[in-house]
Scaffold this motif. Sequence first.
Motif, mmCIF file in Angstrom:
data_model
loop_
_atom_site.group_PDB
_atom_site.id
_atom_site.type_symbol
_atom_site.label_atom_id
_atom_site.label_comp_id
_atom_site.label_asym_id
_atom_site.label_seq_id
_atom_site.Cartn_x
_atom_site.Cartn_y
_atom_site.Cartn_z
ATOM 1 N N VAL A 4 0.853 -1.192 0.000
ATOM 2 C CA VAL A 4 0.000 0.000 0.000
ATOM 3 C C VAL A 4 0.889 1.242 0.000
ATOM 4 O O VAL A 4 2.089 1.150 0.242
ATOM 5 N N ARG A 5 0.262 2.370 -0.293
ATOM 6 C CA ARG A 5 1.047 3.601 -0.287
ATOM 7 C C ARG A 5 0.260 4.740 0.298
ATOM 8 O O ARG A 5 -0.962 4.797 0.221
ATOM 9 N N PHE A 6 1.009 5.658 0.910
ATOM 10 C CA PHE A 6 0.450 6.925 1.347
ATOM 11 C C PHE A 6 1.095 7.957 0.433
ATOM 12 O O PHE A 6 2.313 7.961 0.270
ATOM 13 N N ALA A 7 0.255 8.801 -0.204
ATOM 14 C CA ALA A 7 0.763 9.634 -1.297
ATOM 15 C C ALA A 7 0.425 11.117 -1.099
ATOM 16 O O ALA A 7 -0.364 11.683 -1.839
ATOM 17 N N PRO A 8 1.032 11.751 -0.115
ATOM 18 C CA PRO A 8 0.722 13.169 0.106
ATOM 19 C C PRO A 8 1.418 14.068 -0.914
ATOM 20 O O PRO A 8 2.458 13.708 -1.452
ATOM 21 N N SER A 9 0.817 15.219 -1.157
ATOM 22 C CA SER A 9 1.453 16.232 -1.993
ATOM 23 C C SER A 9 2.185 17.194 -1.059
ATOM 24 O O SER A 9 1.583 17.657 -0.087
ATOM 25 N N PRO A 10 3.433 17.499 -1.339
ATOM 26 C CA PRO A 10 4.161 18.404 -0.437
ATOM 27 C C PRO A 10 3.825 19.858 -0.725
ATOM 28 O O PRO A 10 4.701 20.678 -0.993
ATOM 29 N N ILE A 40 5.846 10.629 -2.615
ATOM 30 C CA ILE A 40 5.694 12.082 -2.553
ATOM 31 C C ILE A 40 5.136 12.550 -3.899
ATOM 32 O O ILE A 40 5.785 12.427 -4.937
ATOM 33 N N ASP A 41 3.913 13.074 -3.865
ATOM 34 C CA ASP A 41 3.233 13.494 -5.102
ATOM 35 C C ASP A 41 3.580 14.951 -5.432
ATOM 36 O O ASP A 41 2.802 15.868 -5.171
ATOM 37 N N ASP A 42 4.756 15.112 -6.019
ATOM 38 C CA ASP A 42 5.249 16.468 -6.250
ATOM 39 C C ASP A 42 5.285 16.834 -7.734
ATOM 40 O O ASP A 42 6.237 17.459 -8.203
ATOM 41 N N ILE A 200 -5.868 2.837 -0.252
ATOM 42 C CA ILE A 200 -6.727 3.282 0.847
ATOM 43 C C ILE A 200 -6.611 4.794 0.911
ATOM 44 O O ILE A 200 -5.520 5.329 1.110
ATOM 45 N N ARG A 201 -7.711 5.477 0.682
ATOM 46 C CA ARG A 201 -7.672 6.935 0.662
ATOM 47 C C ARG A 201 -9.054 7.488 0.968
ATOM 48 O O ARG A 201 -10.001 6.728 1.195
ATOM 49 N N GLY A 202 -9.152 8.812 0.971
ATOM 50 C CA GLY A 202 -10.394 9.461 1.396
ATOM 51 C C GLY A 202 -11.498 9.336 0.358
ATOM 52 O O GLY A 202 -11.265 9.164 -0.840
ATOM 53 N N ASP A 204 -13.253 11.501 -0.862
ATOM 54 C CA ASP A 204 -13.251 12.549 -1.892
ATOM 55 C C ASP A 204 -12.617 12.058 -3.196
ATOM 56 O O ASP A 204 -12.716 12.730 -4.214
ATOM 57 N N HIS A 205 -11.979 10.898 -3.155
ATOM 58 C CA HIS A 205 -11.351 10.351 -4.367
ATOM 59 C C HIS A 205 -12.213 9.306 -5.069
ATOM 60 O O HIS A 205 -11.789 8.748 -6.079
ATOM 61 N N THR A 206 -13.400 9.036 -4.545
ATOM 62 C CA THR A 206 -14.193 7.928 -5.088
ATOM 63 C C THR A 206 -14.477 8.089 -6.580
ATOM 64 O O THR A 206 -14.315 7.137 -7.352
HETATM 65 N N1 GLU Z 1 -1.616 13.116 -3.885
HETATM 66 C C1 GLU Z 1 -2.971 12.667 -3.869
HETATM 67 C C2 GLU Z 1 -3.674 13.317 -2.710
HETATM 68 O O1 GLU Z 1 -3.029 13.696 -1.752
HETATM 69 C C3 GLU Z 1 -2.970 11.164 -3.768
HETATM 70 C C4 GLU Z 1 -4.281 10.525 -3.741
HETATM 71 C C5 GLU Z 1 -4.131 8.999 -3.715
HETATM 72 O O2 GLU Z 1 -3.947 8.462 -2.625
HETATM 73 O O3 GLU Z 1 -4.143 8.389 -4.759
HETATM 74 O O4 GLU Z 1 -4.855 13.540 -2.755
#
Ligand code: GLU
Length: 447
Positions: A4-10, A40-42, A200-202, A204-206
Amino acid sequence: MTKVRFAPSPTGKLHVGNVRTALFNFLFARKAGGIFVLRIDDTDVERSTREYEDGIRTDLTWLGLKWDETFKQSERFDRYAAAAEELKAKGLLYACYETGDELERKRRLQMANGRPPVYDRAALDLTDAEKAELEAEGLKPHWRFKLSGNPVQWEDMVRGPVSIETSSLSDPILIREDGSYLYTLPSVCDDIDAEITHIIRGEDHTTNSGAQIEIFEALGGSAPVFGHQALLVGADGGKLSKRLGSLSMEDLREVEGFEAMAVNSLLGRIGTSDPVEPFMALEDLLEGFSLSKLTRSPARFDAEELARINAKILHETGYDAVRDRLGAMEADAGEAVWAAVRPNLERLRDARDWAVLVNGPVTPVIEDDDREFTAEAAAALPEGELDESSWGNWTSALKEATGRKGKTLFMPLRHALTGQPRGPEMAVLLPLIGREKVIARLNGEAA
Ligand code: GLU
C-alpha cells in the motif's frame, strides 16, 4: 504480497485528515505483513516545496509510521510521458484547446438548459488542420482522458459495492496546458509499477477512482483493491476543512505538545465501530484494526477528546520513554518525581511546573492564621529520612496535637509546601522535596 502507499502532496503541512489515511495504510500493511510505501506526489513543481516534503517525513517519523520504501513522482516524469504517448496512440488521450472562460460558459449554458455540466467532447471533432491553426494562434492543448461511458464497478473495502457512471462525468484532464500532470495519471503509473495491491484513501477520491480504474486498464494493468474512508468532520459534525491549518501535525506536536500515540489512538478509532481508547504503542492499535470496522458516516474529530486521550497516555508513560524530552525542557527531576507528577499531567510540558514543586524554588503560601500551625508542623516533622509513610504519620500526630482535621489540617500544609491548592499526592511529594526544603517552606521561606 500486500503493498500500500500513502501519497501526500508536499504543498502543505500534514493534518489530521491526511494522517488518518497514512495510519490506515500503515496498519493495513503491518497487519498483512506487507509493505508500506511513502510516495511524494510532487508533480506540481510550483506548489511543492522541499520544506513541506521534509515536514511530511518528520511528522510520519514522529508518529512512528515508518515506511518501507519511498520515492518521488518528480523523479518519474519520463515514465508519465511514455504513458501519455501510449494513451494518445490508443486514442484515449485527446488534445483540447478551450480556455477556462470558454469551459465556464459551456457549463453555465448546460446548467441553464437543465443539463449536467459535463464536458461536451467538442475537441474530439477537431481536425488536424484546425488543431494546427489553434496552435499557430499560440494556444497550447490540455489533454483529456476519454472515458468509456460505461459504469465502473468495484467492491470497496469500506463502502461495499460502488458503481460510477462514467457517462455522467467529464473526461478528466490528465495534462495541463503547461505540460504539468494532475495526480491522476502519474498515480496510476506509479501504482502499476510499484505493484500496489490496495489503495486506501479518502472518500473525496471515489469518483476519481472510477476514471483511474479505466486508466489502469488502458495501460494494461489491473486496478488494485480500493477502500475509501469517510472524511473527518468537526466535533459538531461541521466541516473541518477551515480548521485543518491548526490541526497540522506540526502544531499538534510543537504548539499543543500532544503525544504521538494520542494522535494515533484517536485517529485509529474515530469513525469505527470500536471505542476510542488510549494505546501506548502502534502494535496495540494494530490488534483490533480492520477497515471493515469503518463506518460509512464521517468520523468526528474532537480536539478535546484528543486532550483526554493524551492525559490518559501520559499517566501510563514510563520514565524512560520521556526522560530525554523532560531533559530538553529542564524538567527532568528523576524517576521518582516523574512517577509522582505523572497522574496530574495533561500535557508533558506541565511536568515542568510540577518538577518545580520538588526542586524549588517554591514560594510558600501561608495564611496569617496558619503561621503558628505550619511552624509547629515543621517542628513535629518525623526524625530521620522522610519516606512515603512520613506524611501519614506526621499528619496523624499533628491531628492529635492540634485538633485540626480534614481541609484545615491538610490545606495549609499543601499550600506551604507547594504554593498551590492542588497537585500530586503529598505523601509522594514529601520525601522528594526533602527534609531541609520542607522545614524551610513550612517556616515561610522560599526554597
Ligand atoms: N496526492 C494525492 C492526494 O493527496 C494522492 C491521492 C491517492 O492516494 O491516490 O490527494
